[in-house]
Design an enzyme around this catalytic site. Structure first.
Site, PDB file in Angstrom:
ATOM      1  N   TYR A 268      40.991  48.485   4.738  1.00 55.93           N
ATOM      2  CA  TYR A 268      41.626  47.722   5.818  1.00 55.93           C
ATOM      3  C   TYR A 268      41.347  48.331   7.190  1.00 55.93           C
ATOM      4  O   TYR A 268      41.883  47.862   8.197  1.00 55.93           O
ATOM      5  CB  TYR A 268      43.138  47.652   5.600  1.00 55.93           C
ATOM      6  CG  TYR A 268      43.584  46.773   4.450  1.00 55.93           C
ATOM      7  CD1 TYR A 268      43.170  45.446   4.371  1.00 55.93           C
ATOM      8  CD2 TYR A 268      44.428  47.253   3.475  1.00 55.93           C
ATOM      9  CE1 TYR A 268      43.589  44.638   3.325  1.00 55.93           C
ATOM     10  CE2 TYR A 268      44.860  46.444   2.426  1.00 55.93           C
ATOM     11  CZ  TYR A 268      44.432  45.137   2.359  1.00 55.93           C
ATOM     12  OH  TYR A 268      44.854  44.334   1.332  1.00 55.93           O
TER      13      TYR A 268
ATOM     14  N   SER B  67      51.765  57.081   0.507  1.00 54.68           N
ATOM     15  CA  SER B  67      50.624  57.024  -0.404  1.00 54.68           C
ATOM     16  C   SER B  67      50.594  55.655  -1.060  1.00 54.68           C
ATOM     17  O   SER B  67      49.790  55.384  -1.928  1.00 54.68           O
ATOM     18  CB  SER B  67      50.738  58.129  -1.456  1.00 54.68           C
ATOM     19  OG  SER B  67      52.008  58.063  -2.046  1.00 54.68           O
TER      20      SER B  67
ATOM     21  N   LYS C 167      53.191  34.687 -16.396  1.00 55.92           N
ATOM     22  CA  LYS C 167      51.765  34.779 -16.022  1.00 55.92           C
ATOM     23  C   LYS C 167      51.558  35.411 -14.649  1.00 55.92           C
ATOM     24  O   LYS C 167      50.684  35.003 -13.889  1.00 55.92           O
ATOM     25  CB  LYS C 167      51.073  33.400 -16.042  1.00 55.92           C
ATOM     26  CG  LYS C 167      51.432  32.500 -17.204  1.00 55.92           C
ATOM     27  CD  LYS C 167      51.071  33.114 -18.534  1.00 55.92           C
ATOM     28  CE  LYS C 167      51.545  32.233 -19.669  1.00 55.92           C
ATOM     29  NZ  LYS C 167      51.526  32.968 -20.957  1.00 55.92           N
TER      30      LYS C 167
ATOM     31  N   SER D 224      59.188  42.705  -5.794  1.00 57.26           N
ATOM     32  CA  SER D 224      58.772  43.315  -4.525  1.00 57.26           C
ATOM     33  C   SER D 224      57.272  43.509  -4.364  1.00 57.26           C
ATOM     34  O   SER D 224      56.782  43.588  -3.231  1.00 57.26           O
ATOM     35  CB  SER D 224      59.508  44.636  -4.324  1.00 57.26           C
ATOM     36  OG  SER D 224      59.363  45.459  -5.463  1.00 57.26           O
TER      37      SER D 224
ATOM     38  N   GLY E 164      64.223  51.847  -2.843  1.00 54.48           N
ATOM     39  CA  GLY E 164      63.571  53.146  -2.661  1.00 54.48           C
ATOM     40  C   GLY E 164      64.281  53.844  -1.509  1.00 54.48           C
ATOM     41  O   GLY E 164      65.367  54.390  -1.655  1.00 54.48           O
ATOM     42  N   GLY E 165      63.703  53.751  -0.305  1.00 53.76           N
ATOM     43  CA  GLY E 165      64.359  54.312   0.877  1.00 53.76           C
ATOM     44  C   GLY E 165      65.372  53.373   1.494  1.00 53.76           C
ATOM     45  O   GLY E 165      66.105  53.744   2.411  1.00 53.76           O
TER      46      GLY E 165
ATOM     47  N   GLY F  14      64.794  50.149   2.950  1.00 53.51           N
ATOM     48  CA  GLY F  14      64.404  49.168   3.966  1.00 53.51           C
ATOM     49  C   GLY F  14      64.539  47.739   3.463  1.00 53.51           C
ATOM     50  O   GLY F  14      65.086  46.865   4.150  1.00 53.51           O
ATOM     51  N   LEU F  15      64.085  47.506   2.240  1.00 46.80           N
ATOM     52  CA  LEU F  15      64.151  46.153   1.673  1.00 46.80           C
ATOM     53  C   LEU F  15      65.599  45.751   1.407  1.00 46.80           C
ATOM     54  O   LEU F  15      66.022  44.640   1.758  1.00 46.80           O
ATOM     55  CB  LEU F  15      63.333  46.085   0.378  1.00 46.80           C
ATOM     56  CG  LEU F  15      63.308  44.717  -0.309  1.00 46.80           C
ATOM     57  CD1 LEU F  15      62.679  43.651   0.569  1.00 46.80           C
ATOM     58  CD2 LEU F  15      62.571  44.808  -1.651  1.00 46.80           C
TER      59      LEU F  15
ATOM     60  N   GLU G 248      67.522  50.941  -8.701  1.00 50.52           N
ATOM     61  CA  GLU G 248      66.610  52.079  -8.579  1.00 50.52           C
ATOM     62  C   GLU G 248      66.280  52.638  -9.954  1.00 50.52           C
ATOM     63  O   GLU G 248      66.966  52.357 -10.931  1.00 50.52           O
ATOM     64  CB  GLU G 248      67.184  53.149  -7.645  1.00 50.52           C
ATOM     65  CG  GLU G 248      68.503  53.720  -8.092  1.00 50.52           C
ATOM     66  CD  GLU G 248      69.152  54.608  -7.028  1.00 50.52           C
ATOM     67  OE1 GLU G 248      68.554  54.859  -5.971  1.00 50.52           O
ATOM     68  OE2 GLU G 248      70.274  55.058  -7.275  1.00 50.52           O
TER      69      GLU G 248
ATOM     70  N   GLY H  12      65.835  58.566 -10.686  1.00 49.05           N
ATOM     71  CA  GLY H  12      66.105  58.918  -9.280  1.00 49.05           C
ATOM     72  C   GLY H  12      67.239  58.079  -8.729  1.00 49.05           C
ATOM     73  O   GLY H  12      67.018  57.179  -7.935  1.00 49.05           O
TER      74      GLY H  12
ATOM     75  N   LYS I 247      55.944  44.820   1.995  1.00 43.56           N
ATOM     76  CA  LYS I 247      55.830  45.791   3.081  1.00 43.56           C
ATOM     77  C   LYS I 247      55.031  45.258   4.268  1.00 43.56           C
ATOM     78  O   LYS I 247      55.168  45.744   5.382  1.00 43.56           O
ATOM     79  CB  LYS I 247      55.203  47.094   2.573  1.00 43.56           C
ATOM     80  CG  LYS I 247      56.116  47.863   1.636  1.00 43.56           C
ATOM     81  CD  LYS I 247      56.537  49.157   2.235  1.00 43.56           C
ATOM     82  CE  LYS I 247      57.574  49.921   1.439  1.00 43.56           C
ATOM     83  NZ  LYS I 247      57.482  49.895  -0.017  1.00 43.56           N
TER      84      LYS I 247
ATOM     85  N   ASP J   2      69.538  58.525  -6.574  1.00 45.14           N
ATOM     86  CA  ASP J   2      70.155  59.071  -5.354  1.00 45.14           C
ATOM     87  C   ASP J   2      70.923  58.003  -4.567  1.00 45.14           C
ATOM     88  O   ASP J   2      71.926  58.294  -3.924  1.00 45.14           O
ATOM     89  CB  ASP J   2      69.093  59.700  -4.454  1.00 45.14           C
ATOM     90  CG  ASP J   2      68.028  58.704  -4.052  1.00 45.14           C
ATOM     91  OD1 ASP J   2      67.295  58.244  -4.943  1.00 45.14           O
ATOM     92  OD2 ASP J   2      67.944  58.349  -2.860  1.00 45.14           O
TER      93      ASP J   2
HETATM   94  C1  LIG Z   1      58.351  50.250  -0.935  1.00 45.72           C
HETATM   95  C2  LIG Z   1      58.606  49.455  -2.144  1.00 45.72           C
HETATM   96  C3  LIG Z   1      59.899  49.312  -2.679  1.00 45.72           C
HETATM   97  C4  LIG Z   1      61.101  50.022  -2.103  1.00 45.72           C
HETATM   98  O1  LIG Z   1      61.371  49.607  -0.782  1.00 45.72           O
HETATM   99  P1  LIG Z   1      62.283  50.464   0.197  1.00 45.72           P
HETATM  100  O2  LIG Z   1      62.302  49.718   1.469  1.00 45.72           O
HETATM  101  O3  LIG Z   1      61.658  51.827   0.313  1.00 45.72           O
HETATM  102  O4  LIG Z   1      63.626  50.572  -0.453  1.00 45.72           O
HETATM  103  C5  LIG Z   1      60.067  48.488  -3.782  1.00 45.72           C
HETATM  104  N1  LIG Z   1      59.021  47.861  -4.359  1.00 45.72           N
HETATM  105  C6  LIG Z   1      57.770  47.976  -3.879  1.00 45.72           C
HETATM  106  C7  LIG Z   1      56.681  47.251  -4.566  1.00 45.72           C
HETATM  107  C8  LIG Z   1      57.511  48.775  -2.755  1.00 45.72           C
HETATM  108  O5  LIG Z   1      56.260  48.900  -2.290  1.00 45.72           O
END
Ligand SMILES: *Cc1c(COP(=O)(O)O)cnc(C)c1O
Length: 323
Positions: A119, A82, A277, A308, A183-184, A186-187, A208, A212, A57, A214
């Protein structure tokens, strides 16, 4: 400034890569002989748990904030989250000397609030059962002249997230398949921009939590499906719906959305910890869990996994592994 109305392209990923280069880490790509043997494929892991603040992120947040005008920089940024996006915005804002306001629920984990404040972010609390975080964000933005940077539904955020996959393809070349936590979106949408430019035949999977799904339903129905906040240990993917910008890219470029159960995430977390590890948070385990589920179809292939993030309290980590 509202989000640019133009959807992001691979050129925006290239531009993001240049913008974040001075501050973002180029994260390592790891392999495991034991994982390859158990899956029967050649698997490469792009390890964003080693990114600054512990998740990819940082890429999207820093890219978005580095494009603020001098006036936007003076007034500041606001966001709601959050989780990892809150820490990413707070850190990027500190590096760029931009005041940051983060809207968090009253019941957000103390460690996440502390990390965000650590931060330098100013945390504003709201009640998640009665308040509406998007509305609070928009109101603060309007009243105080702040610029709202949402967690995934923004072209600069998407382009920034796409730089992780760009680095992966630059390093390992073509892949047959790539697995990305969802998730939403973006990645996944940013990854799709890089994948289509750098390895056009690579099959792209969003993963996902099963509780969930969706994203999978949205692809099937051809429009964004909204759900209640899913109950899952994958707290980074507890989103209720895909973003509009991500969905347009995902429906065009992604081959399938698959799911993993919480038990499968714990198994993957254990493999990361004991075999490789590395500490990976539950949401970061989605890709490996899906690869293990689909091993029969992946035999002999070159497979990428985006790991991620790695932000999980050690007490929670230990208790998940003990379960
Ligand atoms: C936010 C997040 C995701 C999901 O990313 P999106 O861009 O919301 O799909 C996956 N893994 C981690 C660790 C994240 O912080």
């Amino acid at each position: 400034m509202s989000p640019s109305p133009t959807p992001p392209t691979y050129d925006d990923v290239l531009s993001a890569a240049a913008h974040i280069a001075p501050q973002a880490h180029r994260t390592p790509v790891l392999r495991s002989r034991r994982v390859n043997e158990s899956v029967g494929a050649d698997v490469v892991f792009k390890c964003e748990n080693f990114q600054r603040m512990g998740a990819f992120k940082f890429r999207g947040a820093f890219n978005a904030l580095s494009r603020f005008t001098p006036e936007q920089r003076r007034s500041g940024v606001v966001t709601y989250s959050s989780g990892n996006h809150a820490q990413a915005i707070a850190l990027a804002a500190r590096l760029l000397d931009i005041p940051a306001t983060i809207i968090m629920p009253h019941d957000a984990p103390a460690s996440k609030v502390a990390a965000t404040e650590g931060y330098g972010g100013k945390v504003v609390r709201y009640d998640r059962y009665t308040g509406h975080r998007e509305e609070i964000g928009r109101a603060l933005a309007a009243d105080q002249g702040l610029t709202l940077i949402p967690p995934y539904d923004h072209p600069h955020v998407i382009a920034g997230q796409g730089t992780a996959a760009k680095e992966l393809f630059d390093e390992v070349g073509d892949l047959d398949a790539l697995f990305v936590p969802l998730g939403g979106g973006g990645l996944l949408s940013g990854t799709a921009l890089s994948a289509r430019a750098l390895s056009p035949d690579c099959a792209l999977y969003g993963v996902e939590p099963e509780a969930g799904d969706d994203g999978r339903r949205s692809l099937r129905e051809g429009s964004i499906v909204h759900i209640d906040t899913p109950r899952t240990i994958a707290d980074g993917a507890q989103t209720q719906h895909l973003g509009a910008y991500p969905f347009e890219i995902i429906r065009r470029e992604v081959d399938a959305v698959v799911t993993a159960t919480d038990a499968e995430l714990v198994d993957a977390m254990r493999i990361f910890g004991s075999t490789m590890k590395i500490v990976v948070e539950p949401t970061g385990c989605l890709g490996l869990a899906a690869v293990r589920n689909l091993a029969a179809e992946l035999g002999g292939k070159r497979v990428g996994v985006i790991v991620s993030g790695g932000n999980v309290d050690l007490e929670r980590y230990a208790s998940l592994l003990a379960s």
